[in-house]
Enzyme design. Structure first.
Site, PDB file in Angstrom:
ATOM      1  CB  SER A 262      -0.891  -0.101   1.258  1.00  0.00           C
ATOM      2  OG  SER A 262       0.021  -0.398   2.556  1.00  0.00           O
ATOM      3  CE  LYS A 263      -2.827   6.272  -1.269  1.00  0.00           C
ATOM      4  NZ  LYS A 263      -4.070   6.801  -2.278  1.00  0.00           N
TER       5      LYS A 263
END
Length: 489
Positions: A262-263
């Site tokens: 995930s970012k």
RNA sequence: GGCCCCAUAGUCUAGCGGUUAGGACGCCGGCCUCUCACGCCGGAAUCCGGGGUUCAAGUCCCCGUGGGGUCACCA
């Protein structure tokens, strides 16, 4: 043992990667695209790019272009797609609405689906109640009981409605996954999934199945996160009377803490790796080594070599951590084998090209007296992560705990996501709006941003600098700075 | 929480019933060398636990445990 490289002739292999243009081109998309591409090429098949833009509120205008550019940059070229056309087009789902509507109607006629008039509010209440009662989540089937004639009338009269799948109420649905074997799910687990939204657009489930069939996709190779909705897709194939594709669910790329990549925890945009100076072949090789092995203790291989050697029995299913250290090492291997000329070309393609230098020059020209000051004055435009130690004591907001400062920075970074375009004026207005909302002084926040993005307390105009630095590097540095601040005592 | 998937060093992986458990990243040490890096050599570090099956289990089965995913008019 590697498998034979020759195969008996059989049904044509057609695979696809189907990204949704809702954000930056994602490494997960590249990962799945790689395996689709390699499998297709290893079997003389076709690789299709399809854009799943059925969510009109989340789809972003430039996202499709970016995905296309990123996949091309990697060298994963497709045989059919929105930009190159093909016999099974259009390849953009927003252009296929009529097809989905027809197919949804087909299912309603057969009794495999039904119109649902429940409002979003009712559904939200239902979900809440189920959660409170710890009951199984899912649609309660209220509209399923409606008289079909009567329902049809209401729909025809223009009453807002969705089309739901009439999932079986008992029995077992089996999914045969080539990598995991047979997976059985009892029908109770599957609720009446919405197939057609009230705006007339299909959900993923419908569009995906219809398109895969119409586009004659033979093998569906996608991420593991889809495995639990595959029974719904199986049901749809059955309802339509279509043969199923062969299913392959690849493991999910992971953050260091093993959660789905995930970012917030890891740069996930392909553009970040490009801007950080990773060569496409290195990124590809690195992705190829995650969840798949070449064999013979060989880790460095080209795309073509991977195609030549590819077999499914060399896929491993544990979710691989995206280890950027190893990616850097991989990149080093490729960097070192470039000739001097090629290395210079790579540099020019990266940030030392004329176009980028012009933008940088614009920002520092007033600030240098001699040419030899250019490099020191602009070094942060050409660097990776910065060292915040020298400015550690300045990285703070007066009377604000560091953990709140971190939170604020991260929140602002999130807001930048909403920027239509990554340009100074927009960054500035988002930043000012943010300060106003949070009751923070712009001078404090802007200095923080300056230190975070450049590592210096003096720099060219902040937002212009951020614009030239680019979205990826800016976001990365601000996140790094936020972590640095929170880690200070 | 229900359901599903997964499980070899910190990380990526090889292994597919009998191996001193192999390779790679990272880490540590040495060599090379004007420095650094590269390169080379060496080292520490792994089969989640418990039951079976078997002459023999990292490998097969079951149960735990742990991790992950998913339960939207998002994909």
């Amino acid at each position: 043992m590697p498998g034979h490289s020759s195969h008996a002739p059989q049904a044509p292999v057609r695979v696809r990667v189907a990204p949704s243009p809702t954000g930056d081109p994602h490494v997960g998309t590249a990962y799945i695209a790689l395996f689709n591409y390699v499998f297709a090429k290893s079997r003389g098949g076709a690789f299709v790019l399809r854009i799943e833009d059925t969510d009109r509120s989340r789809s972003r205008a430039d996202s499709e272009r970016q995905i296309i550019d990123a996949l091309r940059w990697l060298g994963l070229t497709w045989d059919e797609g929105p930009d190159v056309g093909g016999a099974a087009g259009p390849y953009r789902q927003s252009e296929r609405s009529e097809t989905y509507r027809e197919h949804a109607a087909m299912l309603v006629d057969r009794g495999s689906a039904y119109p649902c008039f429940c409002t979003a509010e009712r559904l939200a209440e239902l979900r809440e109640r189920q959660k409170a009662e710890k009951a199984t989540l899912g649609y309660d089937g209220a509209c399923r009981a409606l008289d079909p004639e009567r329902a049809r009338e209401r729909a025809r009269a223009g009453e807002s409605h969705t089309i739901r799948l009439a999932a079986p109420q008992s029995g077992v649905i089996t999914v045969d996954d080539e990598l995991r074997g047979r997976v059985e799910i009892s029908a109770e687990q599957i609720d009446d999934q919405v197939l057609l939204k009230s705006d007339g657009f299909p959900t993923y489930h419908l569009a995906n199945v219809v398109d895969d069939h119409l586009m004659e996709i033979s093998h569906v190779i996608r991420a593991e996160e889809w495995i639990s909705s595959t029974p719904k897709h199986v049901l749809l194939y059955e309802a339509f009377g279509w043969p199923q594709p062969t299913w392959f669910h690849m493991p999910l790329l992971r953050n260091k803490d093993k959660s789905k990549i995930s970012k917030r925890k890891n740069p996930v945009s392909i553009n970040y790796y490009r801007d950080a100076g990773i060569l496409p072949r290195a990124l590809l090789n690195f992705l190829g080594v995650l969840g798949w092995s070449y064999g013979d203790d060989i880790e460095k291989f080209t795309l073509a070599e991977m195609v030549e050697r590819f077999t499914w029995d060399r896929v491993s299913l544990g979710g691989p951590v995206f280890d950027t250290d190893k990616l850097r090492w991989m990149n080093e291997q490729y960097l070192h084998e470039l000739s001097h000329e090629e290395l210079v070309d790579a540099l020019l393609d990266w940030r030392l090209g004329r176009e980028h230098l012009v933008r940088v020059a614009e920002l520092v020209r007033e600030r240098i007296k001699q040419l030899n000051e250019f490099i020191p004055a602009t070094a942060f435009f050409f660097s990776g992560d910065l060292d915040y130690e020298p400015v550690a004591d300045k990285l703070h907001i007066p009377e604000t705990p560091n953990k709140d400062v971190k939170k604020a920075i991260l929140e602002l970074v999130e807001r930048y996501e909403q920027a239509e375009e990554w340009r100074a004026s927009e960054l500035e207005s988002i930043s000012r709006g943010f300060c106003e909302d949070k009751g923070l002084k712009t001078k404090h926040v802007f200095m923080l941003l300056r230190l975070g993005t450049t590592g210096r307390k003096a720099s060219p105009p902040l937002f212009e600098t951020m614009a030239v630095l680019g979205k990826e590097l800016t976001r990365r540095r601000l996140r790094q700075a936020a972590d640095f601040i929170a880690a200070k005592k």
